[in-house]
Write a protein that holds these residues in place. Structure first.
Motif, PDB file in Angstrom:
ATOM      1  N   TYR A   7      45.605  66.417  52.342  1.00 19.45           N
ATOM      2  CA  TYR A   7      46.875  65.726  52.095  1.00 19.45           C
ATOM      3  C   TYR A   7      47.060  64.559  53.067  1.00 19.45           C
ATOM      4  CZ  TYR A   7      51.858  64.949  51.430  1.00 19.45           C
ATOM      5  OH  TYR A   7      53.087  64.365  51.178  1.00 19.45           O
ATOM      6  N   LEU A   8      46.650  64.748  54.319  1.00 18.43           N
ATOM      7  CA  LEU A   8      46.859  63.725  55.347  1.00 18.43           C
ATOM      8  C   LEU A   8      45.764  62.664  55.380  1.00 18.43           C
ATOM      9  CD1 LEU A   8      48.133  66.006  58.245  1.00 18.43           C
ATOM     10  CD2 LEU A   8      49.467  64.320  56.967  1.00 18.43           C
ATOM     11  N   ARG A   9      44.859  62.713  54.422  1.00 20.75           N
ATOM     12  CA  ARG A   9      43.767  61.734  54.385  1.00 20.75           C
ATOM     13  C   ARG A   9      44.314  60.308  54.338  1.00 20.75           C
ATOM     14  NH1 ARG A   9      39.852  63.251  49.792  1.00 20.75           N
ATOM     15  NH2 ARG A   9      39.470  64.983  51.230  1.00 20.75           N
ATOM     16  N   TYR A  10      45.430  60.128  53.652  1.00 13.10           N
ATOM     17  CA  TYR A  10      46.083  58.813  53.567  1.00 13.10           C
ATOM     18  C   TYR A  10      47.483  58.913  54.168  1.00 13.10           C
ATOM     19  CZ  TYR A  10      42.230  57.606  50.483  1.00 13.10           C
ATOM     20  OH  TYR A  10      40.975  57.364  49.971  1.00 13.10           O
ATOM     21  N   ARG A  11      47.543  59.349  55.385  1.00  9.14           N
ATOM     22  CA  ARG A  11      48.836  59.638  56.003  1.00  9.14           C
ATOM     23  C   ARG A  11      49.702  58.398  56.138  1.00  9.14           C
ATOM     24  NH1 ARG A  11      48.070  62.590  61.222  1.00  9.14           N
ATOM     25  NH2 ARG A  11      46.087  63.230  60.342  1.00  9.14           N
ATOM     26  N   ASP A  12      49.121  57.242  56.448  1.00  9.73           N
ATOM     27  CA  ASP A  12      49.931  56.036  56.611  1.00  9.73           C
ATOM     28  C   ASP A  12      50.599  55.646  55.293  1.00  9.73           C
ATOM     29  OD1 ASP A  12      49.239  55.939  59.257  1.00  9.73           O
ATOM     30  OD2 ASP A  12      47.701  54.403  59.005  1.00  9.73           O
ATOM     31  N   GLU A  13      49.827  55.683  54.209  1.00 11.44           N
ATOM     32  CA  GLU A  13      50.379  55.320  52.904  1.00 11.44           C
ATOM     33  C   GLU A  13      51.419  56.333  52.440  1.00 11.44           C
ATOM     34  OE1 GLU A  13      46.379  53.425  53.305  1.00 11.44           O
ATOM     35  OE2 GLU A  13      47.182  55.442  53.652  1.00 11.44           O
ATOM     36  N   ARG A  14      51.173  57.609  52.705  1.00 13.95           N
ATOM     37  CA  ARG A  14      52.115  58.641  52.269  1.00 13.95           C
ATOM     38  C   ARG A  14      53.390  58.665  53.111  1.00 13.95           C
ATOM     39  NH1 ARG A  14      49.525  61.731  48.502  1.00 13.95           N
ATOM     40  NH2 ARG A  14      47.294  62.168  48.755  1.00 13.95           N
ATOM     41  N   SER A  15      53.311  58.220  54.364  1.00 10.52           N
ATOM     42  CA  SER A  15      54.474  58.285  55.239  1.00 10.52           C
ATOM     43  C   SER A  15      55.415  57.100  55.068  1.00 10.52           C
ATOM     44  CB  SER A  15      54.032  58.373  56.704  1.00 10.52           C
ATOM     45  OG  SER A  15      53.339  57.206  57.103  1.00 10.52           O
ATOM     46  N   ARG A  16      54.926  55.982  54.573  1.00  9.17           N
ATOM     47  CA  ARG A  16      55.784  54.794  54.479  1.00  9.17           C
ATOM     48  C   ARG A  16      57.038  55.037  53.640  1.00  9.17           C
ATOM     49  NH1 ARG A  16      54.031  48.817  52.173  1.00  9.17           N
ATOM     50  NH2 ARG A  16      56.118  47.909  52.241  1.00  9.17           N
ATOM     51  N   PRO A  17      56.947  55.676  52.459  1.00  7.61           N
ATOM     52  CA  PRO A  17      58.181  55.934  51.700  1.00  7.61           C
ATOM     53  C   PRO A  17      59.178  56.807  52.467  1.00  7.61           C
ATOM     54  CG  PRO A  17      56.256  56.210  50.301  1.00  7.61           C
ATOM     55  CD  PRO A  17      55.750  56.079  51.699  1.00  7.61           C
ATOM     56  N   PHE A  18      58.677  57.733  53.265  1.00  7.44           N
ATOM     57  CA  PHE A  18      59.564  58.573  54.071  1.00  7.44           C
ATOM     58  C   PHE A  18      60.417  57.715  54.998  1.00  7.44           C
ATOM     59  CE2 PHE A  18      60.360  60.745  58.093  1.00  7.44           C
ATOM     60  CZ  PHE A  18      60.926  61.951  57.692  1.00  7.44           C
ATOM     61  N   TYR A  19      59.793  56.770  55.691  1.00  9.35           N
ATOM     62  CA  TYR A  19      60.538  55.932  56.624  1.00  9.35           C
ATOM     63  C   TYR A  19      61.479  54.982  55.886  1.00  9.35           C
ATOM     64  CZ  TYR A  19      57.366  57.789  60.099  1.00  9.35           C
ATOM     65  OH  TYR A  19      56.661  58.641  60.911  1.00  9.35           O
ATOM     66  N   ASP A  20      61.065  54.510  54.718  1.00  6.77           N
ATOM     67  CA  ASP A  20      61.957  53.662  53.926  1.00  6.77           C
ATOM     68  C   ASP A  20      63.184  54.447  53.470  1.00  6.77           C
ATOM     69  OD1 ASP A  20      60.221  51.573  54.247  1.00  6.77           O
ATOM     70  OD2 ASP A  20      59.343  51.707  52.246  1.00  6.77           O
ATOM     71  N   ARG A  91      77.206  73.324  58.853  1.00  2.00           N
ATOM     72  CA  ARG A  91      76.813  72.409  59.919  1.00  2.00           C
ATOM     73  C   ARG A  91      75.745  71.416  59.476  1.00  2.00           C
ATOM     74  NH1 ARG A  91      78.384  73.024  64.908  1.00  2.00           N
ATOM     75  NH2 ARG A  91      76.485  72.055  65.715  1.00  2.00           N
ATOM     76  N   VAL A  92      75.257  71.530  58.249  1.00  2.00           N
ATOM     77  CA  VAL A  92      74.213  70.628  57.761  1.00  2.00           C
ATOM     78  C   VAL A  92      74.840  69.290  57.367  1.00  2.00           C
ATOM     79  CG1 VAL A  92      72.483  70.228  55.980  1.00  2.00           C
ATOM     80  CG2 VAL A  92      72.731  72.506  56.991  1.00  2.00           C
ATOM     81  N   ASP A  93      74.455  68.245  58.067  1.00  2.00           N
ATOM     82  CA  ASP A  93      74.975  66.909  57.789  1.00  2.00           C
ATOM     83  C   ASP A  93      73.974  66.017  57.073  1.00  2.00           C
ATOM     84  OD1 ASP A  93      77.504  67.305  59.009  1.00  2.00           O
ATOM     85  OD2 ASP A  93      76.595  67.022  60.986  1.00  2.00           O
ATOM     86  N   VAL A  94      72.676  66.294  57.203  1.00  2.00           N
ATOM     87  CA  VAL A  94      71.634  65.474  56.566  1.00  2.00           C
ATOM     88  C   VAL A  94      70.586  66.391  55.968  1.00  2.00           C
ATOM     89  CG1 VAL A  94      69.786  63.799  56.919  1.00  2.00           C
ATOM     90  CG2 VAL A  94      71.972  63.494  58.107  1.00  2.00           C
ATOM     91  N   VAL A  95      70.240  66.130  54.709  1.00  2.00           N
ATOM     92  CA  VAL A  95      69.150  66.827  54.029  1.00  2.00           C
ATOM     93  C   VAL A  95      68.161  65.777  53.547  1.00  2.00           C
ATOM     94  CG1 VAL A  95      68.483  68.333  52.126  1.00  2.00           C
ATOM     95  CG2 VAL A  95      70.675  68.679  53.285  1.00  2.00           C
ATOM     96  N   VAL A  96      66.900  65.938  53.924  1.00  2.00           N
ATOM     97  CA  VAL A  96      65.829  65.046  53.487  1.00  2.00           C
ATOM     98  C   VAL A  96      64.882  65.848  52.605  1.00  2.00           C
ATOM     99  CG1 VAL A  96      63.907  63.581  54.228  1.00  2.00           C
ATOM    100  CG2 VAL A  96      66.008  63.674  55.601  1.00  2.00           C
ATOM    101  N   CYS A  97      64.530  65.275  51.467  1.00  2.00           N
ATOM    102  CA  CYS A  97      63.599  65.943  50.549  1.00  2.00           C
ATOM    103  C   CYS A  97      62.633  64.873  50.040  1.00  2.00           C
ATOM    104  CB  CYS A  97      64.384  66.599  49.408  1.00  2.00           C
ATOM    105  SG  CYS A  97      63.427  67.764  48.430  1.00  2.00           S
ATOM    106  N   ASN A  98      61.487  64.772  50.666  1.00  2.00           N
ATOM    107  CA  ASN A  98      60.561  63.666  50.447  1.00  2.00           C
ATOM    108  C   ASN A  98      59.334  64.115  49.663  1.00  2.00           C
ATOM    109  OD1 ASN A  98      59.513  60.910  51.091  1.00  2.00           O
ATOM    110  ND2 ASN A  98      57.967  62.087  52.200  1.00  2.00           N
ATOM    111  N   ALA A  99      59.150  63.554  48.463  1.00  5.20           N
ATOM    112  CA  ALA A  99      57.962  63.817  47.629  1.00  5.20           C
ATOM    113  C   ALA A  99      57.751  65.304  47.382  1.00  5.20           C
ATOM    114  CB  ALA A  99      56.714  63.198  48.274  1.00  5.20           C
ATOM    115  N   VAL A 100      58.816  65.982  46.964  1.00  4.45           N
ATOM    116  CA  VAL A 100      58.776  67.423  46.740  1.00  4.45           C
ATOM    117  C   VAL A 100      59.285  67.800  45.348  1.00  4.45           C
ATOM    118  CG1 VAL A 100      59.657  69.657  47.516  1.00  4.45           C
ATOM    119  CG2 VAL A 100      59.081  67.908  49.196  1.00  4.45           C
ATOM    120  N   LEU A 101      60.407  67.227  44.934  1.00  3.83           N
ATOM    121  CA  LEU A 101      61.097  67.720  43.745  1.00  3.83           C
ATOM    122  C   LEU A 101      60.327  67.499  42.452  1.00  3.83           C
ATOM    123  CD1 LEU A 101      64.830  66.885  44.517  1.00  3.83           C
ATOM    124  CD2 LEU A 101      63.609  69.051  44.758  1.00  3.83           C
ATOM    125  N   GLN A 102      59.317  66.641  42.468  1.00  2.00           N
ATOM    126  CA  GLN A 102      58.491  66.486  41.263  1.00  2.00           C
ATOM    127  C   GLN A 102      57.730  67.765  40.930  1.00  2.00           C
ATOM    128  OE1 GLN A 102      57.875  65.093  44.177  1.00  2.00           O
ATOM    129  NE2 GLN A 102      55.684  65.190  44.665  1.00  2.00           N
TER     130      GLN A 102
END
Length: 266
Positions: A7-20, A91-102
């Motif tokens: 999964y992490l073979r292309y970590r830079d490409e996969r992480s960019r949408p997370f930061y966006d 107490r949960v103020d932020v929920v992040v769900c990145n590339a999962v719900l598909q």
């Protein structure tokens, strides 16, 4: 079974949408931040660095991913669990769900449940791929529909399991949220090394091909033949140009604030 290394073979490409995605979360001091489908945990650790005073929790249903995440250390509490069973506390103020719900059938119901359960002013930030009609996925489907794979593989394929940006904005607005939704096509330039596998094949092995490999048998001749047939189609669809492959990848994003305005902080 998820393979964190693949999964992490292309970590830079996969992480960019997370930061966006995370860059559009306008919350200054959240009490608890939850990363649903945290995978190997490296990006979850960045959430802890962004909000050092928050309690940060990572949840994933893959034992392999959680083991990798737990080994990273840092100020994150990782849990092995199915996100469909998760319920937020007050107490949960932020929920992040990145590339999962598909991967989650009928995840729209899950989204509306989370919105009902989250406290007023909480933020739900989601990103999903929307490339299921791309040449990469069409190549996998074309091979899957052939014998001797059809019966085992076709049921594993998903036709457009996500909405577009308008669809998610409509869903979350109707649930009482202020919504910021958008779509982006990234053009990944993947290095193509002589004698190595086609880079798009390597990308797919970390995600879309994973359940197919498991169904056919990771060391079986059937998987080897299936993989080779897909690789041949990918080479035609994504030719190598000056030592690299141009790989467009479309993604959908939305940030929803429960019962409030998007701008401002808490």
């Amino acid at each position: 079974m998820w393979d964190p290394g693949t999964y992490l073979r292309y970590r830079d490409e996969r992480s960019r949408p997370f930061y966006d995605l995370v860059g559009r979360i306008l919350v200054a001091q959240p009490r608890t931040v939850v990363d649903l489908g945290c995978g190997p945990g490296e990006l979850t650790a960045d959430l802890a660095r962004r909000w050092p005073d928050a309690a940060v929790v990572g949840i994933d249903s893959s034992a392999e991913m959680i083991a990798r995440a737990a080994a990273t250390g840092g100020d994150v509490d990782f849990h092995l669990a199915d996100i469909r069973d998760w319920t937020p506390d007050d107490r949960v103020d932020v929920v992040v769900c990145n590339a999962v719900l598909q991967w989650v059938p009928e995840h729209e119901r899950l989204l509306t449940r989370w919105v009902r359960q989250l406290a007023h002013g909480s933020v739900l930030a989601v990103q999903v791929p929307n490339n299921f009609d791309a040449p990469s996925h069409l190549a996998v489907r074309a091979v899957a529909e052939q014998e001797p794979y059809r019966d085992d593989v076709v049921p594993l394929l998903r036709r457009s399991p996500v909405r577009d940006a308008i669809g998610y904005a409509d869903l979350l607005t109707a649930a009482g949220c202020a919504v910021d939704a958008w779509e982006t096509t990234y053009l990944h330039l993947l290095p193509a090394e002589g004698g190595a596998d086609h880079p798009v094949l390597g990308w797919l092995e970390g995600t879309a091909l994973r359940p197919i490999r498991a169904a056919l048998g990771p060391t079986s001749p059937r998987w080897a033949r299936f993989r080779a047939a897909v690789a041949e189609r990918l080479a035609a669809a994504y030719p190598v140009r000056a030592g690299q492959v141009y790989f467009p990848f479309r993604r959908v994003f939305f940030v929803a604030r429960v019962g409030g305005q998007l701008r401002g902080s808490s």
